[in-house]
Scaffold this motif. Structure first.
Motif, PDB file in Angstrom:
ATOM      1  N   VAL A   1       1.041  -1.405  -0.036  1.00  0.00           N
ATOM      2  CA  VAL A   1       0.018   0.020  -0.253  1.00  0.00           C
ATOM      3  C   VAL A   1       0.600   0.843   0.121  1.00  0.00           C
ATOM      4  O   VAL A   1       0.186   2.486  -0.529  1.00  0.00           O
ATOM      5  CB  VAL A   1      -0.565   0.444   1.057  1.00  0.00           C
TER       6      VAL A   1
ATOM      7  N   ILE B   1       1.283   3.915  -3.087  1.00  0.00           N
ATOM      8  CA  ILE B   1       0.655   5.441  -2.629  1.00  0.00           C
ATOM      9  C   ILE B   1       1.882   6.032  -2.972  1.00  0.00           C
ATOM     10  O   ILE B   1       1.094   7.689  -3.423  1.00  0.00           O
ATOM     11  CB  ILE B   1       0.205   5.676  -1.373  1.00  0.00           C
TER      12      ILE B   1
ATOM     13  N   ILE C   1       1.279   9.342  -6.067  1.00  0.00           N
ATOM     14  CA  ILE C   1       2.150   9.962  -5.491  1.00  0.00           C
ATOM     15  C   ILE C   1       2.379  10.847  -6.403  1.00  0.00           C
ATOM     16  O   ILE C   1       2.897  12.375  -7.619  1.00  0.00           O
ATOM     17  CB  ILE C   1       2.641  10.289  -4.294  1.00  0.00           C
TER      18      ILE C   1
END
Length: 75
Positions: A10, A14, A18
């Protein structure tokens, strides 16, 4: 153990999101300027990336990409 790997996956997901968002936001004014036939698309693109890094010039580069284009002289 499985939750550790899931949490790590995870976190990496992420970070990738980004990164993709930063690249998309940084390249948007330059793409808009090129699509509209702006006379200085490379300058808009450079101002966009510098502005994204400093947090100052990006809004100006975005507006600059949408400014009305000057009439081109027929020489």
């Amino acid at each position: 153990m499985i939750l550790d790997y899931a949490a790590l996956a995870v976190i990496f997901f992420i970070l990738i999101l980004i990164t993709v968002a930063i690249v998309f936001i940084g390249s948007t004014p330059g793409k808009i300027a090129r699509r509209r036939g702006h006379p200085w698309p490379d300058a808009v693109n450079a101002a966009s990336w510098i502005g994204l890094a400093t947090g100052v010039l990006w809004p100006f580069a975005f507006v600059w990409a949408f400014l009305p284009l000057p009439a081109r002289s027929k020489e």
